[in-house]
Design an enzyme around this catalytic site. Structure first.
Site, PDB file in Angstrom:
ATOM      1  N   SER A 200       0.796  -1.222  -0.089  1.00 44.24           N
ATOM      2  CA  SER A 200       0.169   0.011   0.248  1.00 44.24           C
ATOM      3  C   SER A 200       0.780   1.371   0.160  1.00 44.24           C
ATOM      4  O   SER A 200       0.464   2.329  -0.617  1.00 44.24           O
ATOM      5  CB  SER A 200      -1.107  -0.038   1.258  1.00 44.24           C
ATOM      6  OG  SER A 200      -1.760  -1.173   1.214  1.00 44.24           O
ATOM      7  N   HIS A 246       0.464   4.522   4.248  1.00 43.01           N
ATOM      8  CA  HIS A 246      -0.141   5.175   3.338  1.00 43.01           C
ATOM      9  C   HIS A 246       0.467   6.503   3.233  1.00 43.01           C
ATOM     10  O   HIS A 246       0.854   7.133   1.954  1.00 43.01           O
ATOM     11  CB  HIS A 246      -1.563   5.226   3.401  1.00 43.01           C
ATOM     12  CG  HIS A 246      -2.092   3.737   3.474  1.00 43.01           C
ATOM     13  ND1 HIS A 246      -3.641   3.402   3.523  1.00 43.01           N
ATOM     14  CD2 HIS A 246      -1.518   2.426   3.463  1.00 43.01           C
ATOM     15  CE1 HIS A 246      -3.596   2.071   3.469  1.00 43.01           C
ATOM     16  NE2 HIS A 246      -2.387   1.455   3.239  1.00 43.01           N
TER      17      HIS A 246
END
Length: 295
Positions: A200, A246
């Site tokens: 991610s 993230h």
């Protein structure tokens, strides 16, 4: 008549790539003026050219041999502009298969963890113990079928066009730098014994670079902004997600992506790879700082 004229004007305001009719674009070849998308545009001395004009050469009718075709960011134009994205997806899937086959012992050896006590061996393990490889290997591990499916679909959708626009070397640099930045921020801010894994961070870096690229090409920013907002809502709204990875990947992707697509031609490689190196320096500093805190 007015209605037909209005329809024609609407069609002209949203041209589509002559090789990919499903893609709207605001860029045209400087030689033939055909609309071209990021995957098709080749950097020229002034503006961009389509692949057909590049093959035809400089207007003499002979193939162009003096200069190799370049992408928007200065990378080499390749026959398969999505090859590296396919390789990355393949590596993630291969690691996931090994995870399923070997079990938790494999995942626990390579996922990201800062400092944790292992009762079985009576010792600590993690990045703080010098296992810095975890910052990289964690980018290729996933926690389940939904996790890897979501990430690989995102990688295919975002990564392919971005690879075509940047070229393989710059695209890989962006991917790795973003992933490491996400791992470093997770290591710095998360609890030492909190495990983290997934692609991610790198994918959020691709999101950030895509937004920069679309802004550079004057594309409609609303789709990518909406997608980013949705992903950020999920990031902070769903328990168990390492939001640090993230955010770290996104910030690194924006910074590195900006250097990739805005660097002036005369110093392009120096600025692009120099910026990437500076981001990696920040990664090292964050890692050393956190290690000193846990020692």
């Amino acid at each position: 008549m007015d209605q037909a004229a209005s329809s024609a004007q609407g069609a002209q305001s949203s041209p589509v790539c002559y090789r990919h009719p499903d893609r709207e674009t605001g860029i045209r070849c400087t030689r033939c003026e055909r609309p071209i998308c990021p995957e098709c545009m080749v950097s020229a001395s002034v503006g961009f050219q389509c692949p057909d004009c590049v093959r035809e050469g400089s207007g003499t009718g002979h193939p162009a041999t003096a200069a190799q075709p370049r992408t928007l960011a200065g990378g080499t134009v390749t026959a398969d502009p999505r090859l590296l994205t396919k390789v990355l997806i393949g590596l993630n899937l291969a690691f996931f298969v090994v995870q399923r086959a070997v079990g938790d012992s494999f995942t626990e050896r390579f996922y990201l963890i800062g400092h944790a006590y292992v009762p079985l061996f009576g010792s600590f393990e993690g990045v703080a113990e010098g296992q810095y490889y975890r910052l990289l290997t964690a980018m290729f591990l996933h926690g389940g079928y939904i996790h890897i499916a979501f990430n690989m679909l995102s990688l295919w959708w975002i990564g392919g066009p971005l690879e075509a626009a940047l070229g393989r070397a710059r695209y890989l640099t962006l991917y790795v730098v973003s992933g490491l930045a996400g791992s470093a921020l997770t290591y710095l801010l998360a609890a030492p014994n909190q495990g983290s894994l997934g692609a991610s961070g790198a994918i959020f870096g691709l999101f950030g670079a895509t937004a920069v690229l679309m802004r550079r090409l004057n594309y409609d920013m609303r789709p990518v902004i909406a997608l980013l907002v949705i992903n950020l809502i999920i990031t902070f709204g769903v328990p168990g997600i390492a939001w640090q990875a993230h955010i770290g990947g996104l910030v690194a992707g924006v910074i590195t992506g900006y250097a990739m697509v805005h660097a002036p031609r005369e110093h392009r490689s120096l600025i692009q790879y120099g910026t990437s190196a500076l981001v990696l320096v920040v990664v090292v500093v964050l890692t050393v700082l956190r290690t000193s805190q846990l020692s």
